[in-house]
Design an enzyme around this catalytic site. Structure first.
Site, PDB file in Angstrom:
ATOM      1  N   HIS A   1      44.206  13.973  65.407  1.00  0.00           N
ATOM      2  CA  HIS A   1      45.112  15.017  66.311  1.00  0.00           C
ATOM      3  C   HIS A   1      44.264  15.661  66.502  1.00  0.00           C
ATOM      4  O   HIS A   1      44.048  16.034  65.147  1.00  0.00           O
ATOM      5  CB  HIS A   1      46.252  15.186  65.744  1.00  0.00           C
ATOM      6  CG  HIS A   1      47.062  16.524  66.463  1.00  0.00           C
ATOM      7  ND1 HIS A   1      46.784  16.882  68.080  1.00  0.00           N
ATOM      8  CD2 HIS A   1      47.215  17.731  65.944  1.00  0.00           C
ATOM      9  CE1 HIS A   1      47.609  18.507  68.403  1.00  0.00           C
ATOM     10  NE2 HIS A   1      47.563  18.046  67.090  1.00  0.00           N
TER      11      HIS A   1
ATOM     12  N   GLU B   1      44.407   8.373  68.524  1.00  0.00           N
ATOM     13  CA  GLU B   1      43.564   9.214  68.021  1.00  0.00           C
ATOM     14  C   GLU B   1      43.825  10.513  66.878  1.00  0.00           C
ATOM     15  O   GLU B   1      45.171  10.769  67.394  1.00  0.00           O
ATOM     16  CB  GLU B   1      42.557   9.455  68.994  1.00  0.00           C
ATOM     17  CG  GLU B   1      41.157  10.358  68.621  1.00  0.00           C
ATOM     18  CD  GLU B   1      40.465   9.529  68.198  1.00  0.00           C
ATOM     19  OE1 GLU B   1      40.937   8.742  66.869  1.00  0.00           O
ATOM     20  OE2 GLU B   1      39.030   8.972  68.818  1.00  0.00           O
TER      21      GLU B   1
ATOM     22  N   HIS C   1      38.594   2.370  74.385  1.00  0.00           N
ATOM     23  CA  HIS C   1      38.953   2.551  75.761  1.00  0.00           C
ATOM     24  C   HIS C   1      37.585   3.077  76.249  1.00  0.00           C
ATOM     25  O   HIS C   1      36.748   3.888  75.541  1.00  0.00           O
ATOM     26  CB  HIS C   1      39.794   3.793  75.559  1.00  0.00           C
ATOM     27  CG  HIS C   1      39.286   5.616  75.780  1.00  0.00           C
ATOM     28  ND1 HIS C   1      38.459   6.212  76.196  1.00  0.00           N
ATOM     29  CD2 HIS C   1      39.743   6.049  73.768  1.00  0.00           C
ATOM     30  CE1 HIS C   1      38.007   7.377  75.028  1.00  0.00           C
ATOM     31  NE2 HIS C   1      38.486   6.345  74.272  1.00  0.00           N
TER      32      HIS C   1
ATOM     33  N   LYS D   1      32.054  20.893  73.250  1.00  0.00           N
ATOM     34  CA  LYS D   1      31.633  21.301  71.769  1.00  0.00           C
ATOM     35  C   LYS D   1      31.174  22.741  71.842  1.00  0.00           C
ATOM     36  O   LYS D   1      31.448  23.175  70.611  1.00  0.00           O
ATOM     37  CB  LYS D   1      30.333  20.412  71.788  1.00  0.00           C
ATOM     38  CG  LYS D   1      29.163  20.733  70.431  1.00  0.00           C
ATOM     39  CD  LYS D   1      28.317  19.752  70.585  1.00  0.00           C
ATOM     40  CE  LYS D   1      27.415  19.956  69.294  1.00  0.00           C
ATOM     41  NZ  LYS D   1      26.138  18.812  69.393  1.00  0.00           N
TER      42      LYS D   1
ATOM     43  N   GLU E   1      35.243   5.092  78.717  1.00  0.00           N
ATOM     44  CA  GLU E   1      35.128   6.338  80.004  1.00  0.00           C
ATOM     45  C   GLU E   1      35.762   6.844  80.313  1.00  0.00           C
ATOM     46  O   GLU E   1      36.282   6.629  81.667  1.00  0.00           O
ATOM     47  CB  GLU E   1      34.020   6.338  80.890  1.00  0.00           C
ATOM     48  CG  GLU E   1      33.508   7.817  81.048  1.00  0.00           C
ATOM     49  CD  GLU E   1      31.835   7.573  81.288  1.00  0.00           C
ATOM     50  OE1 GLU E   1      31.126   7.947  81.250  1.00  0.00           O
ATOM     51  OE2 GLU E   1      32.446   7.411  82.560  1.00  0.00           O
TER      52      GLU E   1
ATOM     53  N   ARG F   1      44.726   6.351  78.041  1.00  0.00           N
ATOM     54  CA  ARG F   1      43.504   5.819  78.505  1.00  0.00           C
ATOM     55  C   ARG F   1      43.664   4.157  78.157  1.00  0.00           C
ATOM     56  O   ARG F   1      42.740   3.714  78.159  1.00  0.00           O
ATOM     57  CB  ARG F   1      42.770   7.127  78.022  1.00  0.00           C
ATOM     58  CG  ARG F   1      42.566   7.257  76.761  1.00  0.00           C
ATOM     59  CD  ARG F   1      41.479   8.615  76.180  1.00  0.00           C
ATOM     60  NE  ARG F   1      40.940   8.919  75.119  1.00  0.00           N
ATOM     61  CZ  ARG F   1      42.288   9.570  74.477  1.00  0.00           C
ATOM     62  NH1 ARG F   1      43.133  10.427  75.208  1.00  0.00           N
ATOM     63  NH2 ARG F   1      42.228   9.863  73.056  1.00  0.00           N
TER      64      ARG F   1
END
Length: 214
Positions: free
Chosen positions: A84, A82, A9, A93, A11, A58
């Site tokens: 999980h 994606e 996908h 992060k 950005e 997305r």
């Protein structure tokens, strides 16, 4: 022969903020939309049987921009979503690494994926995840014996597809190249084996400065 075109996908806002998305979602940025349209122009001469998209918005929106309003059927598949990430989703992060119970497994996921434990943060295990992605690819192949199809999905899903089709171990899942948003990976299935032509190609981008990570 079946030719498979594979992309991530475009950005999103959370990509820009370096937030982990996983099963959650955020909107495509203007840059993400522009890159999806550029990929669509690159693929405009390909006669696609169909596009298979993750059910995440997305990915689905990226698929729609790639079609350039051409009449190509888009099928959504939950198994192309994606991985999980559980309680990590929506966090940066830095936020994840700041939490004692999270930081070890977060580092393991990226540095030693074969040792990754999803249970402390209620995520999805890599073994289960990779199997569902493999099942999704096998279904796509069973529905298309020849021609061209496009799969629009996510970074870790693409890594799982590469792992399955190239027999790459979980330990080596993150080997280069990096899979940028709307980059192009192409391979074919001849009925016996997968043959790759390119992985993560970004030559349709106007500028390398438009690449993003996350």
């Amino acid at each position: 022969m079946l030719n498979i075109y594979l992309t991530r996908h475009g950005e999103t806002q959370w990509n820009k903020e370096n937030r982990l998305q996983g099963s959650k979602d955020s909107e495509l940025t203007d840059n993400g939309i522009e890159n999806a349209i550029m990929l669509g122009k690159r693929l405009s001469n390909i006669d696609f049987n169909a596009i298979y998209s993750s059910t995440s918005e997305r990915a689905f929106q990226t698929a729609k921009y790639i079609t350039l309003d051409k009449d190509i059927p888009i099928y959504t598949n939950e198994d192309l979503k994606e991985i999980h990430f559980g309680e990590w989703e929506g966090k940066t992060k830095e936020e994840i690494l700041a939490i004692k119970n999270y930081n070890i497994q977060f580092r393991n996921f990226w540095d030693n994926p074969h040792t990754y434990n999803h249970k402390p943060h209620k995520g999805e295990g890599l073994t289960v995840f990779k199997q569902r992605v493999e099942d999704a690819v096998r279904r796509v192949i069973s529905e298309n014996h020849n021609g061209n199809i496009l799969i629009v999905t996510h970074a870790v899903v693409i890594r799982a597809i590469l792992s399955f089709t190239m027999n790459i171990s979980t330990e080596q899942m993150w080997e280069p190249p990096f899979i940028h948003g709307t980059s192009l990976t192409t391979f074919n299935w001849d009925g016996e084996q997968f043959n790759y032509k390119m992985i993560g190609d970004t030559s349709h981008f106007m500028s390398e400065t438009k690449l993003y990570s996350g």
